[in-house]
Design a protein around this motif. Structure first.
Motif, PDB file in Angstrom:
ATOM      1  N   GLU A 110      13.681   1.688  -7.041  1.00  0.00           N
ATOM      2  CA  GLU A 110      14.827   1.355  -6.398  1.00  0.00           C
ATOM      3  C   GLU A 110      14.739   1.013  -4.982  1.00  0.00           C
ATOM      4  OE1 GLU A 110      19.553   2.129  -5.182  1.00  0.00           O
ATOM      5  OE2 GLU A 110      18.439   3.753  -6.397  1.00  0.00           O
ATOM      6  N   MET A 111      14.040   2.237  -4.366  1.00  0.00           N
ATOM      7  CA  MET A 111      13.355   2.129  -2.798  1.00  0.00           C
ATOM      8  C   MET A 111      12.417   1.220  -2.761  1.00  0.00           C
ATOM      9  SD  MET A 111      15.284   4.176  -1.138  1.00  0.00           S
ATOM     10  CE  MET A 111      16.917   4.207  -1.968  1.00  0.00           C
ATOM     11  N   THR A 112      11.531   0.938  -3.536  1.00  0.00           N
ATOM     12  CA  THR A 112      10.431  -0.015  -3.473  1.00  0.00           C
ATOM     13  C   THR A 112      11.155  -1.460  -3.186  1.00  0.00           C
ATOM     14  OG1 THR A 112       8.756   1.436  -4.731  1.00  0.00           O
ATOM     15  CG2 THR A 112       8.231  -0.820  -4.247  1.00  0.00           C
ATOM     16  N   GLU A 113      12.046  -1.576  -4.195  1.00  0.00           N
ATOM     17  CA  GLU A 113      12.665  -2.938  -4.127  1.00  0.00           C
ATOM     18  C   GLU A 113      13.487  -3.077  -3.010  1.00  0.00           C
ATOM     19  OE1 GLU A 113      16.678  -4.755  -6.033  1.00  0.00           O
ATOM     20  OE2 GLU A 113      15.665  -3.562  -7.496  1.00  0.00           O
ATOM     21  N   ARG A 114      14.312  -2.164  -2.246  1.00  0.00           N
ATOM     22  CA  ARG A 114      14.641  -2.344  -1.133  1.00  0.00           C
ATOM     23  C   ARG A 114      13.902  -2.491   0.081  1.00  0.00           C
ATOM     24  NH1 ARG A 114      19.762   2.184  -1.796  1.00  0.00           N
ATOM     25  NH2 ARG A 114      20.300   1.543   0.015  1.00  0.00           N
ATOM     26  N   ARG A 172       8.311   8.193   0.877  1.00  0.00           N
ATOM     27  CA  ARG A 172       7.364   7.197   0.485  1.00  0.00           C
ATOM     28  C   ARG A 172       7.668   6.601  -0.878  1.00  0.00           C
ATOM     29  NH1 ARG A 172       3.111   6.970   4.003  1.00  0.00           N
ATOM     30  NH2 ARG A 172       2.929   8.548   5.403  1.00  0.00           N
ATOM     31  N   PRO A 173       8.143   5.470  -1.088  1.00  0.00           N
ATOM     32  CA  PRO A 173       8.384   4.998  -2.527  1.00  0.00           C
ATOM     33  C   PRO A 173       7.084   4.919  -3.244  1.00  0.00           C
ATOM     34  CG  PRO A 173       8.795   3.459  -0.877  1.00  0.00           C
ATOM     35  CD  PRO A 173       8.565   4.554  -0.193  1.00  0.00           C
ATOM     36  N   LEU A 174       5.998   4.814  -2.629  1.00  0.00           N
ATOM     37  CA  LEU A 174       4.671   4.403  -3.426  1.00  0.00           C
ATOM     38  C   LEU A 174       3.800   5.572  -3.278  1.00  0.00           C
ATOM     39  CD1 LEU A 174       5.161   1.314  -1.736  1.00  0.00           C
ATOM     40  CD2 LEU A 174       3.857   1.063  -4.019  1.00  0.00           C
ATOM     41  N   ASP A 217       0.036   7.426  -4.761  1.00  0.00           N
ATOM     42  CA  ASP A 217      -1.209   7.056  -5.579  1.00  0.00           C
ATOM     43  C   ASP A 217      -1.343   5.608  -5.873  1.00  0.00           C
ATOM     44  OD1 ASP A 217      -1.700   9.592  -5.440  1.00  0.00           O
ATOM     45  OD2 ASP A 217      -1.160  10.179  -7.197  1.00  0.00           O
ATOM     46  N   GLY A 218      -0.939   4.744  -5.083  1.00  0.00           N
ATOM     47  CA  GLY A 218      -1.068   3.082  -5.382  1.00  0.00           C
ATOM     48  C   GLY A 218       0.002   2.582  -6.023  1.00  0.00           C
ATOM     49  N   VAL A 219       0.687   3.461  -6.885  1.00  0.00           N
ATOM     50  CA  VAL A 219       1.794   2.701  -7.895  1.00  0.00           C
ATOM     51  C   VAL A 219       3.022   3.173  -7.326  1.00  0.00           C
ATOM     52  CG1 VAL A 219       0.260   2.536  -9.568  1.00  0.00           C
ATOM     53  CG2 VAL A 219       1.594   4.705  -9.318  1.00  0.00           C
ATOM     54  N   ILE A 220       4.242   2.399  -7.761  1.00  0.00           N
ATOM     55  CA  ILE A 220       5.658   2.828  -7.701  1.00  0.00           C
ATOM     56  C   ILE A 220       6.031   4.113  -8.102  1.00  0.00           C
ATOM     57  CG2 ILE A 220       7.986   1.897  -8.014  1.00  0.00           C
ATOM     58  CD1 ILE A 220       7.011  -0.934  -8.197  1.00  0.00           C
ATOM     59  N   GLY A 275       0.842  -1.328   0.001  1.00  0.00           N
ATOM     60  CA  GLY A 275      -0.006  -0.066   0.013  1.00  0.00           C
ATOM     61  C   GLY A 275       0.918   1.308  -0.122  1.00  0.00           C
ATOM     62  N   THR A 276      -0.052   2.413  -0.279  1.00  0.00           N
ATOM     63  CA  THR A 276       0.776   3.690  -0.347  1.00  0.00           C
ATOM     64  C   THR A 276       1.179   4.079   1.026  1.00  0.00           C
ATOM     65  OG1 THR A 276      -0.500   4.178  -2.246  1.00  0.00           O
ATOM     66  CG2 THR A 276       0.559   6.100  -1.197  1.00  0.00           C
ATOM     67  N   ALA A 277       0.112   3.792   1.962  1.00  0.00           N
ATOM     68  CA  ALA A 277       0.483   4.261   3.454  1.00  0.00           C
ATOM     69  C   ALA A 277       1.263   3.173   4.190  1.00  0.00           C
ATOM     70  CB  ALA A 277      -0.956   4.675   3.854  1.00  0.00           C
TER      71      ALA A 277
END
Length: 339
Positions: A74-78, A63-65, A67-70, A11-13
């Protein structure tokens, strides 16, 4: 340790992780704190969230996400790698199969980004499931029958409204108005009406404690501390729930409009099912006081907030793990390049 299949509500939050056989084992904010000078991750989740708005120049809490998307691949992966390792341990004999939730309106490019990030983070195979489907399963609805169910899933970044029948989405819409936009609306209102600047965390506390989408029978109040934009000094003021209703009016009306527009496009047979069974609301945003009453007044259909609304999507991904063979037809999947 042997690999366990995992369901992730990305999630975004916040991120919730469901491990097969164990249930929800992790629930943390989707925040990463990094040192800009060294590009080193200093904290993830709850610890990083405490740093929001309080960091020195070389440290950023992001926050790496969005509006619900990446928004930051790189930060999302980590972040995913950190949460997966925290959940199932670093030493895995077998990489896990992972189901990840995505909003119903995501593009193919956005889906590919989620699949790639999850594979890079350590998945043997990644499946995507649309959030309304997962929310419906998690709320205990039997979506396999030819009956119409309407789910309104309000997360941090997106609100997904969908009519589900025979295991699939018949009509849906996804709007980028949800919990984060509620916070932004409160910040704007405080600046405009009271000449006070408040932070994201204060706005979220106000939303939880006195936020209202519908007139309350009894007024509630909260003391709010912020910075006066004229003097630049900290001030303390009392804010009421009716002021919060005024602040949130535009955003909650947009959600009610989205529900109305989906109902207008729903086939008559399914619409009559929904009128009989009611609309079910899930996600953290569904807990905003009076939002169910507002949608009920707008549509004339009973609205129920699911039990444990915040965890519905994560629980749905967990249940989906048990029936991957059935869901595979409707799920996007990808084998990891690093099997």
């Amino acid at each position: 340790m042997f690999g366990s299949d995992i369901g992730i509500d990305l999630g975004t939050a916040s991120v919730l992780v469901f491990v097969k056989g164990k249930g929800i084992t992790l629930q943390e904010p989707s925040v990463v704190a990094i040192d800009k000078n060294t590009n080193q991750i200093l904290a993830v989740g709850q610890e990083a969230r405490r740093m929001l708005g309080r960091t020195p120049g070389n440290i950023v809490a992001i926050r790496p996400l969005k509006d619900g998307v990446i928004s930051d691949y790189e930060m999302t992966e980590r972040m995913l790698k950190y949460f997966i390792h925290k959940t199932v341990g670093r030493k895995l004999f077998f990489k896990p199969k992972i189901i990840v939730c995505v909003p119903s309106g995501v593009t193919e490019v956005e889906k590919r980004a989620v699949i790639d990030a999850t594979n890079e983070a350590g998945a043997r195979m990644t499946y995507l499931i649309e959030e309304p489907i997962a929310a419906a399963i998690g709320a205990g609805l039997d979506i396999s029958k030819p009956n119409g169910h309407m789910v309104v899933d309000i997360g941090g970044g997106t609100t997904d409204v969908a009519v589900i029948s025979l295991g699939g989405i018949v009509v849906s819409t996804s709007i980028k108005i949800a919990g984060d936009k509620f916070d932004e609306a409160i910040i704007r209102y405080m600046r405009k009406k009271h000449n006070i600047m408040i932070g994201e965390r204060t706005a979220e506390e106000m939303k939880i404690n006195i936020g209202s989408a519908f007139p309350r029978n009894e007024e509630t109040y909260m003391d709010v501390r912020g910075r006066n934009l004229v003097s630049g000094l900290p001030v303390n003021i009392k804010v009421s729930s009716s002021q919060m209703k005024e602040a949130l009016d535009e955003t909650v009306t947009a959600i009610a409009d989205a529900v109305h527009s989906v109902l207008e496009r729903t086939p008559p047979e399914l619409a009559s099912d929904i009128a009989n069974q009611g609309i079910i609301m899930t996600g953290g945003g569904a807990l905003l006081w009076g939002l169910d009453k507002l949608i009920e007044k707008r549509t004339g259909i009973p609205v129920v907030v699911a039990e444990d609304a915040v965890s519905c999507v994560a629980k749905g991904t967990g249940k989906a793990l048990d029936s991957l063979h059935i869901l595979e037809q409707g799920l996007s999947q990808s084998r990891s390049r690093y099997r």
